[in-house]
Design a protein around this motif. Structure first.
Motif: not given
Length: 129
Positions: A70-86
């Protein structure tokens, strides 16, 4: 040009979650195709997730249903939410930007990876069993 700086990596147990962030600076007014990649020593860097400027997303088969880009354009920030990590998610994770592509149907393709011109320095994710 655009500069990218990742953060949010760390060590977690299997089943846990992490959220990676990538802050962009420089020519952020330009539209880029954004992606997350990962690499383990001795292996090729592989695509994990991609995000088009219209909000469409694509994921590697190995992370579908577990990771969200996902991305927050106002903050110029890209995210990667990682769940159920292996444990097999253990890698250095990189944020990348491309002005050469606007869409891809396969973020894992080597040819697509080579179209990303701008890369961060990476953040380490370690998942223990």
């Amino acid at each position: 040009q655009v500069q990218l700086v990742e953060s949010g990596g760390g060590s977690v147990q299997a089943g846990g979650s992490l959220r990676l962030a990538c802050v962009a600076s420089g020519h952020t007014s330009k539209t880029y195709y954004m992606g997350w990649f990962r690499q383990v020593p001795g292996k090729e860097r592989e695509g994990v997730a991609g995000l088009e400027s219209n909000g469409d997303t694509i994921y590697a088969d190995s992370v579908k249903g577990r990771f969200t880009i996902s991305q927050d354009n106002a903050k110029n920030t890209l995210y990667l939410q990682m769940n159920s990590l292996k444990p097999e998610d253990t890698a250095m994770y990189y944020c990348a930007a491309s002005s050469l592509i606007s869409h891809t149907s396969n973020i894992e393709a080597i040819g697509v990876r080579r179209l990303f011109q701008y890369w961060g320095t990476g953040t380490q994710v370690t998942v223990s069993s």
